[in-house]
Design a protein around this motif. Structure first.
Motif, PDB file in Angstrom:
ATOM      1  N   SER A   1       0.759  -1.287  -0.104  1.00  0.00           N
ATOM      2  CA  SER A   1       0.199   0.154   0.147  1.00  0.00           C
ATOM      3  C   SER A   1       0.909   1.097  -0.050  1.00  0.00           C
ATOM      4  O   SER A   1       0.530   2.380  -0.683  1.00  0.00           O
ATOM      5  CB  SER A   1      -0.950  -0.096   1.421  1.00  0.00           C
TER       6      SER A   1
ATOM      7  N   SER B   1       3.252  -7.757  -4.525  1.00  0.00           N
ATOM      8  CA  SER B   1       1.967  -8.278  -4.549  1.00  0.00           C
ATOM      9  C   SER B   1       2.016  -9.748  -4.593  1.00  0.00           C
ATOM     10  O   SER B   1       1.287 -10.489  -3.845  1.00  0.00           O
ATOM     11  CB  SER B   1       1.223  -7.896  -5.727  1.00  0.00           C
TER      12      SER B   1
ATOM     13  N   ILE C   1      -7.126 -11.708  -1.948  1.00  0.00           N
ATOM     14  CA  ILE C   1      -7.248 -10.669  -3.371  1.00  0.00           C
ATOM     15  C   ILE C   1      -7.667  -9.158  -3.233  1.00  0.00           C
ATOM     16  O   ILE C   1      -7.257  -8.385  -3.999  1.00  0.00           O
ATOM     17  CB  ILE C   1      -7.677 -11.595  -4.331  1.00  0.00           C
ATOM     18  N   ALA C   2      -8.682  -9.232  -2.487  1.00  0.00           N
ATOM     19  CA  ALA C   2      -9.526  -7.744  -2.508  1.00  0.00           C
ATOM     20  C   ALA C   2      -8.370  -6.973  -1.579  1.00  0.00           C
ATOM     21  O   ALA C   2      -8.419  -5.769  -1.778  1.00  0.00           O
ATOM     22  CB  ALA C   2     -10.900  -8.014  -1.306  1.00  0.00           C
TER      23      ALA C   2
ATOM     24  N   TRP D   1      -6.011  -5.681  -3.850  1.00  0.00           N
ATOM     25  CA  TRP D   1      -6.474  -4.649  -4.745  1.00  0.00           C
ATOM     26  C   TRP D   1      -6.417  -3.358  -4.145  1.00  0.00           C
ATOM     27  O   TRP D   1      -6.359  -2.213  -4.720  1.00  0.00           O
ATOM     28  CB  TRP D   1      -7.906  -5.203  -5.219  1.00  0.00           C
TER      29      TRP D   1
ATOM     30  N   ILE E   1      -3.581  -1.333  -3.523  1.00  0.00           N
ATOM     31  CA  ILE E   1      -2.999  -0.623  -4.710  1.00  0.00           C
ATOM     32  C   ILE E   1      -3.914   0.300  -5.603  1.00  0.00           C
ATOM     33  O   ILE E   1      -3.581   1.503  -5.615  1.00  0.00           O
ATOM     34  CB  ILE E   1      -2.869  -1.674  -6.169  1.00  0.00           C
ATOM     35  N   LYS E   2      -5.069   0.193  -5.579  1.00  0.00           N
ATOM     36  CA  LYS E   2      -6.038   1.226  -5.855  1.00  0.00           C
ATOM     37  C   LYS E   2      -6.500   2.384  -5.057  1.00  0.00           C
ATOM     38  O   LYS E   2      -7.474   3.079  -5.561  1.00  0.00           O
ATOM     39  CB  LYS E   2      -7.522   0.557  -6.140  1.00  0.00           C
TER      40      LYS E   2
END
Length: 332
Positions: free
Chosen positions: A76, A119, A150-151, A154, A157-158
């Motif tokens: 992150s 990751s 996995i979430a 995500w 990163i997002k």
């Protein structure tokens, strides 16, 4: 930052790591306590701990959980550095330490490669954690935690990466609360004990809200530069004054939630000597420096002066986790 090694260490943001593992430490500590009490009252027909099916503590579970959580947090931090760097949010007007990409020492393609490697390594740790905790016997639950992992990747990163980065829409607080709070505390407790104990929603709220409070402070500090760069955080939307009130609310609810949880633990430990049971309230001492912190935040007029307060809330949250471990060791 003088060289690449220092730049990479800075990009990993070591000072954020104690906060990131606080939920794992709290959930693991009380899982250990409940297993210890379950073992002690194994032959009791109707005791407060007879719902726990395991009577041993698998140390590999919290170890792998800590490694996975650290991986998520470092990922992150790398993604945040990358996202804000390529968007131009990290500029000369930003308050706080200079970021790696902002400094020019690390280029965006380099950061992107390291993000991919981090990751993959974090995902492998998550898979190992799920296998050690649940095995192949509980396939549906294992798949649920795999999807959760996995979430989390995500979400890491997002936060700032991409055109629809949720951190730029004021949703960072929601994701931090979910992953640092309920997912962390209740998740590790379930993986260790195989029990979903709804009373643990209380300490998960505490850790989640304290983590959101750190993010809120960070966003209050950067409120002016975020406005100019189009990063619509909650403080940008609410303004500094209302964001301070929200900050107070976070910490008050965090304190009440922890008090309620410790009271429940105190009642459940009725067979112990009273002097020993009171040790369960030791984690509340972590809120003493937070009281001084609130008074400081209230008196600060300029957002620039909020930077030192981030460390105070983060370390107080970590202190709460350490005191939880100490109280569990004494009581068990």
């Amino acid at each position: 930052m003088k060289n690449k090694t220092q730049a990479w260490i800075s990009a990993a943001r070591p000072r954020t790591l104690p906060l990131s593992i606080s939920g794992i430490l709290v959930g693991s500590a009380y899982a250990y306590l409940d297993i210890a009490f379950a073992k002690a009252s194994y032959n009791v027909f109707d005791g407060p701990y007879n719902h726990i099916p395991v009577i041993y503590f698998n140390w590999w579970i919290p170890i792998l959980a800590l490694l996975t959580t650290l991986g998520f947090q470092i990922l992150s931090n790398f993604a945040n550095d990358y996202g804000d760097g390529v968007k131009g949010t990290d500029n000369d007007e930003r308050i706080g330490p200079m970021r790696a990409i902002q400094s020019g020492i690390i280029k965006p393609p380099e950061m992107k490669r390291v993000m991919i490697i981090t990751s993959v390594l974090t995902f492998l740790c998550a898979v190992a954690l799920i296998y050690v905790s649940l095995g192949l016997e509980q396939l549906l639950i294992s798949l649920f935690f795999l999807v959760l992992g996995i979430a989390a990747i995500w979400a890491a990163i997002k936060y700032t990466v991409g055109d629809n980065a949720y951190g730029y829409r004021g949703l960072g607080d929601v994701f931090v609360f979910i992953f640092f709070g309920p997912v962390s505390v209740m998740g590790i407790y379930f993986l260790i004990t195989s029990v979903l104990d709804w009373s643990f929603i209380l300490p998960s709220f505490t850790i989640g809200l304290l983590s959101v409070a750190v993010l809120n402070l960070n966003n209050m500090r950067d409120i002016e530069s975020d406005k100019k760069s189009g990063k619509n955080t909650i403080p940008v939307k609410l303004g500094l004054k209302k964001s301070k009130r929200l900050h107070f609310t976070y910490l008050i609810i965090a304190f009440v939630s922890m008090m309620l949880f410790l009271w429940i633990q105190f009642i459940k430990s009725g067979s112990l000597e009273l002097s020993v049971s009171y040790v369960l309230f030791l984690p509340i001492l972590a809120f003493i420096p937070l009281l001084k912190h609130l008074l400081t935040v209230r008196s600060i007029a300029s957002s620039i002066l909020l930077d030192p307060e981030l460390k105070k809330v983060a370390l107080s949250t970590f202190l709460l986790a350490i005191l939880s471990i100490v109280s569990v060791i004494v009581v068990s």
